[in-house]
Design an enzyme around this catalytic site. Sequence first.
Site, PDB file in Angstrom:
ATOM      1  N   HIS A 123       0.846  -1.197   0.000  1.00  0.00           N
ATOM      2  CA  HIS A 123       0.000   0.000   0.000  1.00  0.00           C
ATOM      3  C   HIS A 123       0.878   1.243   0.000  1.00  0.00           C
ATOM      4  O   HIS A 123       1.881   1.304   0.736  1.00  0.00           O
ATOM      5  CB  HIS A 123      -0.909   0.011   1.230  1.00  0.00           C
ATOM      6  CG  HIS A 123      -1.916  -1.094   1.244  1.00  0.00           C
ATOM      7  ND1 HIS A 123      -3.276  -0.876   1.167  1.00  0.00           N
ATOM      8  CD2 HIS A 123      -1.778  -2.444   1.329  1.00  0.00           C
ATOM      9  CE1 HIS A 123      -3.930  -2.037   1.203  1.00  0.00           C
ATOM     10  NE2 HIS A 123      -3.027  -3.004   1.300  1.00  0.00           N
ATOM     11  N   ASP A 144     -11.598   5.678  -5.078  1.00  0.00           N
ATOM     12  CA  ASP A 144     -11.842   4.273  -4.767  1.00  0.00           C
ATOM     13  C   ASP A 144     -13.339   4.034  -4.867  1.00  0.00           C
ATOM     14  O   ASP A 144     -14.119   4.524  -4.040  1.00  0.00           O
ATOM     15  CB  ASP A 144     -11.329   3.970  -3.358  1.00  0.00           C
ATOM     16  CG  ASP A 144     -11.545   2.504  -2.963  1.00  0.00           C
ATOM     17  OD1 ASP A 144     -12.018   1.718  -3.807  1.00  0.00           O
ATOM     18  OD2 ASP A 144     -11.240   2.160  -1.799  1.00  0.00           O
ATOM     19  N   HIS A 185     -10.488   1.173  -8.771  1.00  0.00           N
ATOM     20  CA  HIS A 185      -9.755   2.403  -8.458  1.00  0.00           C
ATOM     21  C   HIS A 185      -9.582   3.183  -9.752  1.00  0.00           C
ATOM     22  O   HIS A 185      -9.283   2.607 -10.804  1.00  0.00           O
ATOM     23  CB  HIS A 185      -8.385   2.099  -7.865  1.00  0.00           C
ATOM     24  CG  HIS A 185      -8.448   1.373  -6.567  1.00  0.00           C
ATOM     25  ND1 HIS A 185      -7.403   0.615  -6.074  1.00  0.00           N
ATOM     26  CD2 HIS A 185      -9.434   1.280  -5.637  1.00  0.00           C
ATOM     27  CE1 HIS A 185      -7.741   0.100  -4.906  1.00  0.00           C
ATOM     28  NE2 HIS A 185      -8.969   0.473  -4.628  1.00  0.00           N
ATOM     29  N   ASP A 234     -15.055   6.795  -2.638  1.00  0.00           N
ATOM     30  CA  ASP A 234     -14.176   7.105  -1.508  1.00  0.00           C
ATOM     31  C   ASP A 234     -13.082   8.063  -1.974  1.00  0.00           C
ATOM     32  O   ASP A 234     -12.153   7.681  -2.671  1.00  0.00           O
ATOM     33  CB  ASP A 234     -13.575   5.822  -0.947  1.00  0.00           C
ATOM     34  CG  ASP A 234     -12.780   6.063   0.332  1.00  0.00           C
ATOM     35  OD1 ASP A 234     -12.629   7.239   0.724  1.00  0.00           O
ATOM     36  OD2 ASP A 234     -12.294   5.083   0.916  1.00  0.00           O
ATOM     37  N   GLN A 237      -8.841   8.582   0.119  1.00  0.00           N
ATOM     38  CA  GLN A 237      -7.548   7.939  -0.129  1.00  0.00           C
ATOM     39  C   GLN A 237      -6.468   8.944  -0.533  1.00  0.00           C
ATOM     40  O   GLN A 237      -5.288   8.608  -0.586  1.00  0.00           O
ATOM     41  CB  GLN A 237      -7.686   6.889  -1.242  1.00  0.00           C
ATOM     42  CG  GLN A 237      -8.692   5.792  -0.955  1.00  0.00           C
ATOM     43  CD  GLN A 237      -8.277   4.932   0.222  1.00  0.00           C
ATOM     44  OE1 GLN A 237      -7.172   4.416   0.248  1.00  0.00           O
ATOM     45  NE2 GLN A 237      -9.156   4.795   1.202  1.00  0.00           N
ATOM     46  N   ARG A 251      -3.562  -9.323  -3.638  1.00  0.00           N
ATOM     47  CA  ARG A 251      -4.504  -9.073  -2.558  1.00  0.00           C
ATOM     48  C   ARG A 251      -4.581 -10.311  -1.661  1.00  0.00           C
ATOM     49  O   ARG A 251      -4.405 -11.447  -2.119  1.00  0.00           O
ATOM     50  CB  ARG A 251      -5.913  -8.752  -3.083  1.00  0.00           C
ATOM     51  CG  ARG A 251      -5.994  -7.588  -4.036  1.00  0.00           C
ATOM     52  CD  ARG A 251      -5.372  -6.307  -3.472  1.00  0.00           C
ATOM     53  NE  ARG A 251      -5.942  -5.863  -2.220  1.00  0.00           N
ATOM     54  CZ  ARG A 251      -6.927  -4.959  -2.098  1.00  0.00           C
ATOM     55  NH1 ARG A 251      -7.439  -4.412  -3.197  1.00  0.00           N
ATOM     56  NH2 ARG A 251      -7.369  -4.587  -0.921  1.00  0.00           N
ATOM     57  N   HIS A 347      34.724  21.356   4.459  1.00  0.00           N
ATOM     58  CA  HIS A 347      34.697  19.895   4.563  1.00  0.00           C
ATOM     59  C   HIS A 347      35.267  19.313   3.279  1.00  0.00           C
ATOM     60  O   HIS A 347      35.588  20.040   2.338  1.00  0.00           O
ATOM     61  CB  HIS A 347      33.265  19.383   4.810  1.00  0.00           C
ATOM     62  CG  HIS A 347      32.332  19.616   3.655  1.00  0.00           C
ATOM     63  ND1 HIS A 347      31.622  20.790   3.487  1.00  0.00           N
ATOM     64  CD2 HIS A 347      31.991  18.829   2.597  1.00  0.00           C
ATOM     65  CE1 HIS A 347      30.882  20.710   2.391  1.00  0.00           C
ATOM     66  NE2 HIS A 347      31.097  19.531   1.829  1.00  0.00           N
ATOM     67  N   LYS A 503      18.332  -5.197  23.846  1.00  0.00           N
ATOM     68  CA  LYS A 503      18.583  -6.474  24.515  1.00  0.00           C
ATOM     69  C   LYS A 503      18.153  -7.576  23.556  1.00  0.00           C
ATOM     70  O   LYS A 503      16.984  -7.698  23.220  1.00  0.00           O
ATOM     71  CB  LYS A 503      17.804  -6.575  25.830  1.00  0.00           C
ATOM     72  CG  LYS A 503      18.214  -7.756  26.684  1.00  0.00           C
ATOM     73  CD  LYS A 503      17.492  -7.736  28.016  1.00  0.00           C
ATOM     74  CE  LYS A 503      18.095  -8.786  28.945  1.00  0.00           C
ATOM     75  NZ  LYS A 503      18.100 -10.134  28.377  1.00  0.00           N
TER      76      LYS A 503
END
Length: 795
Positions: A123, A144, A185, A234, A237, A251, A347, A503
């Site tokens: 994604h 979407d 999409h 949608d 997104q 998928r 530098h 650790k």
Amino acid sequence: MPVPQQQTVEVAGRRLRVSHLERVMYPETGTTKADVIAYYTRIAPLLLPHVAGRPVTRKRWVEGVGTTEAPEEAFFAKALEPGAPSWVPRQAIQHSSGPKDYPLVDEVATLVYLAQVASLELHVPQWRFAPDGSPGPADRLVLDLDPGPGAGLAECAEVARLARGILQGMGLEPQPVTSGSKGIHLYAALPRPLPSDDASALARELARALEADHPDLAVSAMRKDLRAGRVFVDWSQNHGKKTTVAPYSLRGRARPWVAAPRTWDELDDPDLRHLELDEVLARADAIGDPLAGIDPPAAATGPLGSYIAKRTAGRTPEPVPETPHPEPDDGDLPRFVVHEHHASRLHWDLRLERAGVLACWAVPKGIPDTPDRNRLAVQTEDHPLAYIDFHGTIPKGEYGAGTMTIWDEGTYETEKWRDDEVIVTLRGREDGPLHEVRIALIRTQGSGEKSSWLLHRTKRQPGAAAEPARDEAPPARPAPMLAVHGTPGLARTLSSPPWVEFKWDGVRALGEWRSGALRLFARSGAEITQRYPELSGAARTHLDAWDALVDGEIVALDEQGRPSFSLLQNRMHLERADDVARESTRAPVLLYLFDILRLDGRDLTPLPLEERRHLLEETAATAGPSVIVPPVFDDVDIALDVAREHALEGIVAKRRASPYRPGTRSEDWLKVKLTHTQEVVIGGFRRGRGGRAGSFASLLLGVPDADGLRYVGRVGTGFSDRELRRLRDLLAPLETRECPLRDVPREDTGDATWVEPRLVGEVEFAEWTRSGSLRQARWRGLRPDKAPDDVRTEA
């Protein structure tokens, strides 16, 4: 011949360990991990342009996706796993809990690595990183189209055609992708990048316009109760923090469907359906990528993309190529140049010709003139080959403004070139300051541009004979220094700034390097070299010294790149060469070094920790891929967050100025655990019944205190069948009539068999009860590296 569980492969020049290739990832079609890797390898030329430069969030199914009736769980992975190969590029994004390194997928080898760790879905957001590493503006728009109950792909295709008309009226040309999940999409390239908020607002207005004109077919509101028989458009997104499954990504559905770019003609097909991986590969061979025009040309994300983004031709005398592509290799010895750069701060810039560009490091204090002085080097953006002859003045106001002169130049030979380590021999001008010098660059922090490196002038220079082996016996090996239990608050007070290491969930080991060979010793002093041939073999490990004693941890990593004590359990007790060889293939180990006690006959234990660490990094610079010097953190809370995120055991905070105190448990080292574990002494067992009739039901455990061996409870879970058999064989000769444990409750003595308290194990547990017992203990494994007297109660 059966396929080995683990094997090392080379993908486009990258070495990568793959395992469990026969594992079925999609049971309904029998698609294996090998099939998934093969798909991502073949589809890479089409997929990579759509994810290049974007942070990749992965959705992983470690055990496969399951079936429609019994789907397996998945989890999202944002930060790159600690065990990921060092060559996987990454870029940090700031979160509330601190920065997280996201992988950048710009080559096929990275795709193969992600497939190996079961990252089926990839994604990405609709933006790419800017040259300075920050999130850039959105360069594409996505809608979407998600069918509600009673709607399907046909309705999504109708809404897609309607949206296309609106977008074309705005001068945008969208392209459809069947998502491989439910809907479609729509992607459209933005003629000029927009801030993500603006792109999201634009998409929202499009969705509202579709709903206003076609209320019976489209809905833009987030409410699920409005979606029946309609298609939810949608628009969210496009938000800067949202991601969409990448084109050509698999998928995690019951079948290996793909987010497949389609043609508009295909959307007119009444039998439109989602495509599986084999169908997508066949289409790719036949028609190429229908989505090819959506993302900026690959040239914008080539190796010189960052260099070009920082400069404008005509405003600077520096060479500015028209495209970021590397130049072809002419086959001659590669060249180098060291520039003296009088910018805002003086530098030096070390530039090495590599793969058609100049790999570059800024060195604030210049090339070290002796092996006793190491220098910081910061990796900068790749430069074009024409820069090797550049000198002049960059105007004020331009990037890198100041005067640039050539300090030395010539050719070089490569001894080693990895993403975290470079060893080369430079041959400069006859009248230059360098002459002939062998140097090593070791990456210490970060990745790619702005990463920090250690620049070391090696002790062995070109043409010099190797240091002869010394015949005198080495000094006695001391016992390792030990940490005490601490809290985050105490850890913050040890040093300013703090010195924090992870650790590792492994086995402590001292490594003695002498006469060109590495020998390994457990805490007890017992030699364990033969158990780990991948660490001790002369061809695998080489320290830059004739004599050294180093301190570290032997670690085995699981498929997610996390330390796994259970994997290590399969190797800790082995002695036979054929058993060792078999398990070293199944569960290879790494040696993580964190200290050095002796170097070329010199006792380093009185030195401060910081000085010992610098010497360790120099000495381990040529060690090889199985020996790692992990990074050090200077923030306790960030280190704890990273350890927690990656399910590590905890951290160890150390006092920067502390000497090494052999055999001492010192408060100069504090361990802060994120999991509750306790080392225990086995004092007996209760007889097994049913399926465990030939073994035991539980082990009876104790911890030493001032009055002997105090009973702390029993453990009956966490044992494999193999472990049950092995423990029963080990306990049988230790049986005794005398109970070695104090304060054992009557209910645990009735069917108990007592054993001499010689074996040490380790358990996980929920908490200590008020009576001092372990609650919900689970067996982790034997600790043959520990003696009963080593066991302490952990808080």
